[in-house]
Design a protein around this motif. Structure first.
Motif, short mmCIF file in Angstrom:
data_model
loop_
_atom_site.label_atom_id
_atom_site.label_comp_id
_atom_site.label_asym_id
_atom_site.label_seq_id
_atom_site.Cartn_x
_atom_site.Cartn_y
_atom_site.Cartn_z
N VAL A 8 -41.32 -0.47 23.05
CA VAL A 8 -40.54 -1.41 22.24
C VAL A 8 -41.47 -2.27 21.37
O VAL A 8 -41.19 -2.52 20.19
CB VAL A 8 -39.66 -2.29 23.14
N GLY A 9 -42.58 -2.71 21.93
CA GLY A 9 -43.51 -3.52 21.17
C GLY A 9 -44.11 -2.76 19.99
O GLY A 9 -44.20 -3.30 18.88
N ALA A 10 -44.51 -1.52 20.21
CA ALA A 10 -45.07 -0.72 19.12
C ALA A 10 -44.02 -0.47 18.04
O ALA A 10 -44.32 -0.50 16.84
CB ALA A 10 -45.61 0.60 19.66
N ALA A 11 -42.76 -0.23 18.45
CA ALA A 11 -41.69 -0.01 17.47
C ALA A 11 -41.44 -1.26 16.64
O ALA A 11 -41.28 -1.20 15.41
CB ALA A 11 -40.41 0.44 18.18
N LEU A 12 -41.41 -2.44 17.29
CA LEU A 12 -41.18 -3.68 16.56
C LEU A 12 -42.34 -4.00 15.62
O LEU A 12 -42.13 -4.47 14.49
CB LEU A 12 -40.97 -4.83 17.55
N LEU A 13 -43.56 -3.74 16.05
CA LEU A 13 -44.71 -4.01 15.20
C LEU A 13 -44.75 -3.06 14.01
O LEU A 13 -45.13 -3.44 12.91
CB LEU A 13 -45.99 -3.91 16.03
N PHE A 14 -44.36 -1.82 14.24
CA PHE A 14 -44.28 -0.88 13.11
C PHE A 14 -43.23 -1.34 12.12
O PHE A 14 -43.47 -1.37 10.90
CB PHE A 14 -43.95 0.52 13.62
N ALA A 15 -42.04 -1.72 12.62
CA ALA A 15 -40.98 -2.19 11.73
C ALA A 15 -41.39 -3.47 11.01
O ALA A 15 -41.11 -3.65 9.81
CB ALA A 15 -39.69 -2.40 12.52
N GLY A 16 -42.04 -4.38 11.72
CA GLY A 16 -42.48 -5.63 11.09
C GLY A 16 -43.52 -5.41 10.02
O GLY A 16 -43.50 -6.08 8.97
N GLU A 20 -42.83 -6.38 6.15
CA GLU A 20 -43.73 -7.30 5.46
C GLU A 20 -44.33 -6.65 4.22
O GLU A 20 -44.49 -7.30 3.18
CB GLU A 20 -44.85 -7.73 6.41
N LEU A 21 -44.62 -5.37 4.33
CA LEU A 21 -45.19 -4.65 3.18
C LEU A 21 -44.20 -4.56 2.03
O LEU A 21 -44.57 -4.65 0.86
CB LEU A 21 -45.61 -3.25 3.63
N VAL A 22 -42.92 -4.41 2.36
CA VAL A 22 -41.89 -4.25 1.33
C VAL A 22 -41.44 -5.59 0.77
O VAL A 22 -41.21 -5.72 -0.45
CB VAL A 22 -40.69 -3.47 1.91
N VAL A 41 -55.23 -4.22 -7.75
CA VAL A 41 -55.22 -5.09 -6.57
C VAL A 41 -53.95 -4.84 -5.74
O VAL A 41 -54.01 -4.78 -4.51
CB VAL A 41 -55.32 -6.56 -7.01
N ARG A 42 -52.83 -4.70 -6.43
CA ARG A 42 -51.58 -4.45 -5.70
C ARG A 42 -51.63 -3.08 -5.01
O ARG A 42 -51.14 -2.92 -3.88
CB ARG A 42 -50.41 -4.51 -6.67
N GLY A 43 -52.24 -2.09 -5.68
CA GLY A 43 -52.37 -0.78 -5.05
C GLY A 43 -53.24 -0.82 -3.80
O GLY A 43 -52.94 -0.16 -2.80
N LEU A 44 -54.33 -1.61 -3.86
CA LEU A 44 -55.18 -1.76 -2.68
C LEU A 44 -54.42 -2.44 -1.55
O LEU A 44 -54.55 -2.06 -0.37
CB LEU A 44 -56.43 -2.55 -3.05
N TYR A 45 -53.62 -3.46 -1.88
CA TYR A 45 -52.82 -4.15 -0.87
C TYR A 45 -51.83 -3.20 -0.21
O TYR A 45 -51.69 -3.18 1.03
CB TYR A 45 -52.09 -5.32 -1.53
N CYS A 51 -51.82 1.84 5.70
CA CYS A 51 -52.69 2.25 6.81
C CYS A 51 -52.31 1.52 8.10
O CYS A 51 -52.31 2.11 9.18
CB CYS A 51 -54.15 1.98 6.46
N GLY A 52 -51.98 0.22 7.97
CA GLY A 52 -51.55 -0.51 9.15
C GLY A 52 -50.25 0.03 9.73
O GLY A 52 -50.11 0.18 10.95
N ALA A 53 -49.29 0.35 8.85
CA ALA A 53 -48.03 0.92 9.33
C ALA A 53 -48.25 2.28 9.98
O ALA A 53 -47.64 2.60 11.00
CB ALA A 53 -47.04 1.02 8.17
N ALA A 54 -49.13 3.11 9.38
CA ALA A 54 -49.42 4.42 9.95
C ALA A 54 -50.09 4.29 11.32
O ALA A 54 -49.81 5.08 12.24
CB ALA A 54 -50.31 5.22 9.00
N ALA A 55 -50.96 3.29 11.46
CA ALA A 55 -51.62 3.08 12.75
C ALA A 55 -50.60 2.72 13.83
O ALA A 55 -50.65 3.23 14.96
CB ALA A 55 -52.67 1.99 12.63
#
Length: 224
Positions: A8-16, A20-22, A41-45, A51-55
């Motif tokens: 549940v924690g991994a699912a919530l962190l992925f969704a969060g 946040e990215l969107v 700069v926006r592309g790098l962000y 990468c964080g969402a994929a992790a």
């Protein structure tokens, strides 16, 4: 229950992370270093956020696989969750400072970040205290070579003399030895840091003299 917290924690962190990215409006108001465009700069962000969402997606998949196999989170996964919780604490301090000075509004994105911090803190604490998965291999004793078998050749994995570990049925603890299993084999990070896995035998030793039957079984790595 601990496996469910991981999933549940991994699912919530992925969704969060994805939310946040969107929804983060600051990606369009970032400071642009000299020689770079706003689009770069926006592309790098977006790349870093992706990468964080994929992790987190990988952590979620691994947590589901471990829960399906009936195993606790591995040490690498727990270490990742603990480091993520530490980074979330640092980010939380920065967000609180920005909210206190009025440089950032308490909008939906700020609430999402606070929610991500809360989930990261809970998952990190669970990872710190979650024990390793029990395994009979940790208590497998090296088998004595057969008298009729010659010495094993170095570097060879076959032959009677090369079999260092007995089969699973031979590696299982003896009858009635379940309570003597070495608790270090399944100790959590917190238990290893504080040596609390020894508290039971230390308490018993403070009450009376220890006997051979009170001692833990040796692990495979400690057997000679």
């Amino acid at each position: 229950a601990l496996r469910a917290v991981n999933v549940v924690g991994a699912a919530l962190l992925f969704a969060g992370t994805v939310a946040e990215l969107v929804l983060d409006p600051e990606q369009d108001r970032m400071d642009v270093p000299p020689g770079y465009s706003q689009g770069a700069v926006r592309g790098l962000y977006l790349a870093c956020g992706s990468c964080g969402a994929a992790a987190w997606a990988c952590v979620l998949g691994l947590a589901l696989f471990e829960a399906r196999c009936g195993r606790n989170a591995g040490r690498s996964t727990r270490l990742w969750l603990m480091l993520s919780a530490l980074l979330a604490c640092l980010r939380f301090a920065s967000d609180v400072e920005r909210l206190a000075t009025g440089s950032a509004p308490l909008d939906g994105v700020a609430r999402a970040r606070l929610g991500v911090f809360a989930v990261s803190a809970v998952v990190g604490l669970v990872a710190l205290c979650q024990p390793d998965s029990p395994s009979d291999a940790a208590y497998a004793q090296p088998a004595a070579p057969s008298p009729s078998a010659g010495p094993a050749s170095p570097g060879r994995g076959s032959g009677h003399g090369a079999r260092l570990l007995p089969p699973a049925e031979e590696a299982a603890p003896a009858e009635g030895a379940e309570g003597k299993r070495n608790k270090e084999a399944t100790a959590s990070f917190w238990s290893r840091f504080t040596f609390s896995w020894l508290s039971g035998i230390l308490w018993l030793g403070s009450r009376r003299a220890l006997e051979q039957s009170d001692l833990f079984s040796l692990q495979t790595a400690d057997a000679t």
